[in-house]
Design a protein around this motif. Structure first.
Motif, PDB file in Angstrom:
ATOM      1  N   LEU A  74       4.168  -1.723 -10.212  1.00 27.26           N
ATOM      2  CA  LEU A  74       3.594  -1.332  -8.939  1.00 27.26           C
ATOM      3  C   LEU A  74       4.650  -0.555  -8.172  1.00 27.26           C
ATOM      4  N   ARG A  75       4.279   0.619  -7.692  1.00 29.36           N
ATOM      5  CA  ARG A  75       5.203   1.390  -6.866  1.00 29.36           C
ATOM      6  C   ARG A  75       5.032   0.874  -5.445  1.00 29.36           C
ATOM      7  N   VAL A  76       6.055   0.213  -4.951  1.00 31.99           N
ATOM      8  CA  VAL A  76       5.995  -0.413  -3.634  1.00 31.99           C
ATOM      9  C   VAL A  76       7.116   0.144  -2.778  1.00 31.99           C
ATOM     10  N   GLU A 102      10.369 -12.437  -3.622  1.00 29.52           N
ATOM     11  CA  GLU A 102       9.196 -13.095  -3.053  1.00 29.52           C
ATOM     12  C   GLU A 102       8.184 -12.018  -2.663  1.00 29.52           C
ATOM     13  N   VAL A 103       7.085 -11.981  -3.393  1.00 35.11           N
ATOM     14  CA  VAL A 103       6.043 -10.989  -3.129  1.00 35.11           C
ATOM     15  C   VAL A 103       5.012 -11.620  -2.215  1.00 35.11           C
ATOM     16  N   ARG A 104       4.738 -10.934  -1.095  1.00 36.67           N
ATOM     17  CA  ARG A 104       3.769 -11.445  -0.121  1.00 36.67           C
ATOM     18  C   ARG A 104       2.348 -11.234  -0.628  1.00 36.67           C
ATOM     19  N   THR A 108       3.780  -6.785  -0.710  1.00 39.54           N
ATOM     20  CA  THR A 108       5.023  -6.199  -0.224  1.00 39.54           C
ATOM     21  C   THR A 108       6.140  -7.211  -0.403  1.00 39.54           C
ATOM     22  N   ILE A 109       7.382  -6.732  -0.383  1.00 37.02           N
ATOM     23  CA  ILE A 109       8.527  -7.625  -0.493  1.00 37.02           C
ATOM     24  C   ILE A 109       9.381  -7.474   0.759  1.00 37.02           C
ATOM     25  N   GLU A 110      10.159  -8.485   1.049  1.00 38.95           N
ATOM     26  CA  GLU A 110      11.015  -8.477   2.233  1.00 38.95           C
ATOM     27  C   GLU A 110      12.191  -7.536   2.025  1.00 38.95           C
ATOM     28  N   THR A 111      12.253  -6.479   2.805  1.00 38.42           N
ATOM     29  CA  THR A 111      13.377  -5.555   2.779  1.00 38.42           C
ATOM     30  C   THR A 111      13.660  -5.141   4.212  1.00 38.42           C
ATOM     31  N   GLY A 138      17.447  -5.630   0.147  1.00 41.62           N
ATOM     32  CA  GLY A 138      16.449  -6.651  -0.149  1.00 41.62           C
ATOM     33  C   GLY A 138      16.980  -7.633  -1.158  1.00 41.62           C
ATOM     34  N   THR A 139      16.091  -8.473  -1.653  1.00 44.85           N
ATOM     35  CA  THR A 139      16.501  -9.512  -2.597  1.00 44.85           C
ATOM     36  C   THR A 139      16.935  -8.936  -3.931  1.00 44.85           C
TER      37      THR A 139
END
Length: 161
Positions: A74-76, A102-104, A108-111, A138-139
């Motif tokens: 997935l391009r996020v 951690e994927v919401r 999305t991910i926390e960045t 990010g993580t």
């Protein structure tokens, strides 16, 4: 000098333009008929052009179907979220431990943006689009993406202080 000529530096070439006060111009039904025909012709050509562009797009578009258990990329991006999905042949050396990311629910991910690395203005159809190269933390470590400057200013004004 006529107002059109004063404003644009040339004489008006159409019968539909400004005239000096005191001038009398009669625009008869013929000019109205011609204008209406030209508007209809332009609309028809636009519909044909839009239809052609849609068919070109539809021919190149490939609907992807996924099955449970398939692997996908997935391009996020942090600002725009999920872009596109690509089918992927699994390779265990590419696996990122799940505890680290951690994927919401909205994928999305926390960045967080750290800084603006560069600026660029793209020209597209005569418009100038200001972009900024953002360094994200990010993580999974640091990453770089090009983002719209306006969205970044709105979301992260502290980067531009």
């Amino acid at each position: 000098m006529a107002p059109f000529e004063a404003l644009y530096g040339r004489k008006c070439r159409t019968p539909l333009c400004w005239f000096e006060s005191g001038e009398s111009v009669v625009l008869g039904p013929e000019i109205v008929r011609q204008t209406t025909e030209k508007v209809k012709l332009i609309r028809e050509k636009m519909k044909v052009s839009q239809s052609r562009q849609k068919s070109y797009h539809d021919k190149r578009r490939k609907d992807l179907e996924f099955q449970e258990g398939d692997h996908v990329f997935l391009r996020v991006t942090p600002v725009t979220g999920v872009g596109r999905a690509l089918k992927y042949v699994a390779d265990h050396s590419h696996v990122v431990p799940r505890d680290d990311v951690e994927v919401r629910d909205n994928l999305t991910i926390e960045t967080m943006p750290i800084r603006i690395e560069a600026r660029e203005v793209k020209k597209l159809r005569g418009k100038e689009i200001p972009l900024v190269k953002v360094v994200w933390s990010g993580t999974t470590g640091e990453s770089l993406t090009w983002e719209l400057e306006s969205k970044m200013r709105e979301s992260y004004p502290e980067l531009f202080a």
